[in-house]
Design an enzyme around this catalytic site. Structure first.
Site, PDB file in Angstrom:
ATOM      1  N   GLU A   1      63.561  65.315  59.335  1.00 23.80           N
ATOM      2  CA  GLU A   1      64.477  64.230  58.952  1.00 23.80           C
ATOM      3  C   GLU A   1      64.932  63.545  60.251  1.00 23.80           C
ATOM      4  O   GLU A   1      65.188  64.232  61.251  1.00 23.80           O
ATOM      5  CB  GLU A   1      65.664  64.907  58.239  1.00 23.80           C
ATOM      6  CG  GLU A   1      66.795  64.031  57.786  1.00 23.80           C
ATOM      7  CD  GLU A   1      67.906  64.899  57.118  1.00 23.80           C
ATOM      8  OE1 GLU A   1      67.880  66.149  57.242  1.00 23.80           O
ATOM      9  OE2 GLU A   1      68.788  64.306  56.485  1.00 23.80           O
TER      10      GLU A   1
ATOM     11  N   LYS B   1      66.665  59.582  50.624  1.00 24.51           N
ATOM     12  CA  LYS B   1      67.335  60.855  50.274  1.00 24.51           C
ATOM     13  C   LYS B   1      68.380  60.641  49.182  1.00 24.51           C
ATOM     14  O   LYS B   1      69.302  59.830  49.330  1.00 24.51           O
ATOM     15  CB  LYS B   1      67.990  61.417  51.540  1.00 24.51           C
ATOM     16  CG  LYS B   1      68.593  62.795  51.406  1.00 24.51           C
ATOM     17  CD  LYS B   1      69.130  63.239  52.773  1.00 24.51           C
ATOM     18  CE  LYS B   1      69.634  64.659  52.788  1.00 24.51           C
ATOM     19  NZ  LYS B   1      70.105  65.055  54.132  1.00 24.51           N
TER      20      LYS B   1
ATOM     21  N   CYS C   1      65.664  67.357  53.158  1.00 25.43           N
ATOM     22  CA  CYS C   1      66.658  68.382  53.499  1.00 25.43           C
ATOM     23  C   CYS C   1      67.509  68.838  52.318  1.00 25.43           C
ATOM     24  O   CYS C   1      67.020  69.498  51.425  1.00 25.43           O
ATOM     25  CB  CYS C   1      67.505  67.893  54.673  1.00 25.43           C
ATOM     26  SG  CYS C   1      68.160  69.283  55.629  1.00 25.43           S
TER      27      CYS C   1
HETATM   28  C1  ACM Z   1      70.892  68.100  55.645  1.00 29.10           C
HETATM   29  O1  ACM Z   1      70.691  67.613  54.526  1.00 29.10           O
HETATM   30  N1  ACM Z   1      70.544  67.454  56.744  1.00 29.10           N
HETATM   31  C2  ACM Z   1      71.520  69.408  55.781  1.00 29.10           C
END
Ligand code: ACM
Length: 261
Positions: free
Chosen positions: A38, A108, A141
């Site tokens: 990420e 995300k 993530c």
């Molecule tokens: C995250 O989502 N970077 C912990």
């Protein structure tokens, strides 16, 4: 097919240096799928919305150009995190790049902690990409903590989940064995290492990038401190078989009538 992760240690805001480090890590290696962390080129610990805005790019920016080059150099489909600007919004996104072309971005859906201060939550559906006959789903993530994300991607046909991460908590790698087992899919979790001390935040990223198999077995596990790349051979067709014995199938056995809320 050959799948791998690139675990880097970005320096905050130093995109060109971070690109060069990834290029050097890769060397002459070839693969079919490579997953990077990420926000692999910007770093993670923004201090303000303004700072995130400054480092954000559209899907044809500097980072996209780098990833296109990387996909040509390695022959791989590349999935890697970046800060995506569209209109007046910034998303914590991943680029999906293949054969020197951008296929799409995933934004995300589940933002973690202060990400909510600078990023807008993802506004596009979970999608599975058929690339050269391989079905690849993408999540980023913290999406891991919502089993619905992996489940949705698996039900949509994903054989492999590409999973760019910047993990600071110790739970994800173990949880991914369950995500893979319960969906009978592969996952490539690419995390970063290093520390970012910025403003009041002081994050140490936990590395341990991981490739997990359909039976929950960990096929590759990276260092918790060093930059590292690993590429292994998997048989992605194993993800097409949802049976765990002659009598049980993790998709067909679901009693949907009991899942009503
Ligand atoms: C995250 O989502 N970077 C912990």
């Amino acid at each position: 097919m050959k799948v791998g992760y690139i675990q880097n240690s970005p320096e905050f805001g130093e995109k060109e240096k971070n690109f060069k480090d990834v290029f050097n890590l890769v060397g002459d290696l070839k693969a079919d799928l490579l997953v990077l962390p990420e926000l692999f080129a910007t770093g993670y610990t923004f201090k303000s919305e303004k700072e995130a805005e400054k480092l954000a790019e559209d899907k044809n920016g500097l980072t996209s150009r780098f990833l296109k080059d990387l996909s040509r150099k390695t022959s791989a489909t590349v999935v890697a995190g970046f800060a995506e600007r569209e209109g007046d919004k910034i998303y914590n996104s991943s680029l999906i790049v293949s054969r020197g072309k951008v296929i799409d971005t995933y934004r995300k859906i589940h933002l973690f902690n202060k990400e909510k201060l600078w990023f807008s939550p993802g506004n596009k559906p979970l999608k599975v990409y058929d690339i050269d006959g391989v079905k690849i789903g993408v999540m980023i993530c913290f999406d891991w903590i919502f089993p619905e994300v992996s489940r949705t991607l698996a039900l949509k046909g994903a054989q492999i989940i590409a999973h760019p991460c910047n993990l600071v908590l110790p739970y994800c790698q173990k949880a991914m064995t369950t995500r893979c087992l319960e969906n009978r899919i592969f996952a490539v979790t690419a995390n970063r290492v290093g520390n970012e001390k910025r403003g009041k935040d002081d994050f140490t990223f936990t590395g341990g990038s991981q490739i997990t198999a359909t039976d929950g077995k960990v096929l590759s596990s990276a260092s918790t401190e060093e930059s590292q790349i690993d590429i292994i051979e998997i048989d992605e067709s194993k993800a097409n078989n949802k049976a765990i014995n002659d009598y049980n199938d993790v998709f067909a056995d679901r009693r949907l009538e009991y899942f009503e809320l």
